[in-house]
Design an enzyme around this catalytic site. Structure first.
Site, PDB file in Angstrom:
ATOM      1  N   HIS A 114       0.810  -1.229   0.000  1.00  0.00           N
ATOM      2  CA  HIS A 114       0.000   0.000   0.000  1.00  0.00           C
ATOM      3  C   HIS A 114       0.839   1.274   0.000  1.00  0.00           C
ATOM      4  CE1 HIS A 114      -3.634  -2.280   0.427  1.00  0.00           C
ATOM      5  NE2 HIS A 114      -3.344  -2.739   1.628  1.00  0.00           N
ATOM      6  N   ASP A 150      -2.744 -10.655  -2.293  1.00  0.00           N
ATOM      7  CA  ASP A 150      -3.334 -10.107  -1.066  1.00  0.00           C
ATOM      8  C   ASP A 150      -4.787  -9.721  -1.374  1.00  0.00           C
ATOM      9  OD1 ASP A 150      -2.198  -8.636   1.701  1.00  0.00           O
ATOM     10  OD2 ASP A 150      -3.962  -7.663   0.836  1.00  0.00           O
ATOM     11  N   HIS A 152      -6.401  -7.264  -0.514  1.00  0.00           N
ATOM     12  CA  HIS A 152      -6.545  -5.821  -0.752  1.00  0.00           C
ATOM     13  C   HIS A 152      -5.755  -5.415  -1.993  1.00  0.00           C
ATOM     14  CE1 HIS A 152      -7.001  -6.390   3.700  1.00  0.00           C
ATOM     15  NE2 HIS A 152      -8.120  -5.742   3.410  1.00  0.00           N
ATOM     16  N   ASP A 230      -4.701 -12.780   3.433  1.00  0.00           N
ATOM     17  CA  ASP A 230      -5.943 -12.277   4.032  1.00  0.00           C
ATOM     18  C   ASP A 230      -7.171 -12.517   3.160  1.00  0.00           C
ATOM     19  OD1 ASP A 230      -4.843 -10.455   2.276  1.00  0.00           O
ATOM     20  OD2 ASP A 230      -4.746  -8.802   3.714  1.00  0.00           O
TER      21      ASP A 230
HETATM   22 ZN   LIG Z   1      -4.251  -7.108   2.744  1.00  0.00          ZN
END
Ligand SMILES: [Zn+2]
Length: 287
Positions: A114, A150, A152, A230
């Site tokens: 991120h 991931d 996200h 995740d």
């Molecule tokens: Zn994540």
């Protein structure tokens, strides 16, 4: 297979934060107690400012020294710059190991995907995978693929790598979800594959398979993997549906591309994280 990890990963924490030392401590314990895979453990070496600054603005390196939280998710920790640099150094070591024809996993925190060129965010301070991908290009790789599973979207990786020559980014992630980006492809080289919250496991696997087929069509000479765990069915931070055997399948699928590859830990916040990583490593090892 080599595991790059460092006891310093356990030296910073914030009460109640899901991205904590136990993620690494418990995984190291699990990997050291098993006998199925021959693993060696090494600490990371060093990263230079020049290597970091291919991916980041100098202001971010300066900001890591200022004792103020970056956002509500991303605390300032004493020495966070040192910890973030160790995680980036591990990514570069992993790249080198992959180029030597070996399998390798960077078991470090903080994660990175991120972090944008200018900002730490979303538990991430330096973008380890982007630093490694740009190092690969700068040292002779012609076609570097970054695969991010991931749950996200790797918004930081995308923002750093978009339209960079010699690099392509393939992400599979839940949408809508944090950080809200990644609904469509971006630039000429960032390919986003979205999965709806609570989509079935079959749908999630099929989407991963499509992204892997896209990646294979790119004909990479190096594959850099942002390995987040995740999307697991019992992860507390998202609504994914994958099981341990799906991460094993991901490891097998990436191995079967037959291209030098390395993986870096991103997210994964369930107490089952050690089992998920072990399953992935078994896949990478061809089991
Ligand atoms: Zn994540």
């Amino acid at each position: 297979m080599r595991i790059i990890t460092d006891e310093r990963c356990a030296e910073y924490s914030c009460d109640g934060h899901p991205e904590g030392p136990v993620r690494i401590i418990d995984t190291v314990a699990r990997l050291k107690s098993q006998t199925e895979l021959p693993l060696t453990f090494d600490a990371p070496s060093q990263v230079t400012d020049a290597q970091i600054l291919r991916a980041h603005a100098p202001e971010l390196l300066a900001r890591l020294q200022i004792p103020q939280d970056f956002d509500a998710d991303t605390p300032f920790y004493h020495n966070i710059g040192t910890f973030a640099r160790a995680s980036a150094a591990a990514a570069l070591d992993a790249l080198e190991e992959a180029r030597a024809g070996k399998h390798v996993f960077s078991l470090m925190r903080p994660p990175g995907h991120h972090a944008t060129r200018e900002h730490a965010m979303g538990f991430c301070y330096l973008n380890n995978i982007a630093i490694a991908a740009l190092e690969a290009v700068a040292t002779g790789a012609k076609r570097v693929a970054v695969f991010d599973f991931d749950v996200h979207h790797g918004n930081g990786t995308e923002s750093i790598l978009v339209d960079q020559p010699g690099v392509a980014f393939f992400s599979v992630h839940q949408h809508p979800a944090y950080p809200g980006t990644g609904e469509a492809n971006t630039g000429k080289n960032c390919f986003n594959h979205v999965v709806a919250p609570l989509a079935t496991r079959e749908t999630y696997r099929a989407t991963l398979a499509r992204a892997l087929a896209d990646l294979n069509n790119f004909s990479p000479d190096v594959v850099a993997v942002s390995a987040g765990f995740d999307a697991y069915a019992r992860d507390p931070l998202a609504e994914g549906s994958l099981l341990a055997e799906d991460f094993q399948w991901l490891g097998q699928s990436l191995r079967s591309l037959n291209v030098p590859m390395f993986s870096l830990l991103e997210g994964g916040y369930s107490s089952d994280l050690p089992e998920l990583i072990f399953a992935y490593l078994k896949g990478v090892a061809g089991k």
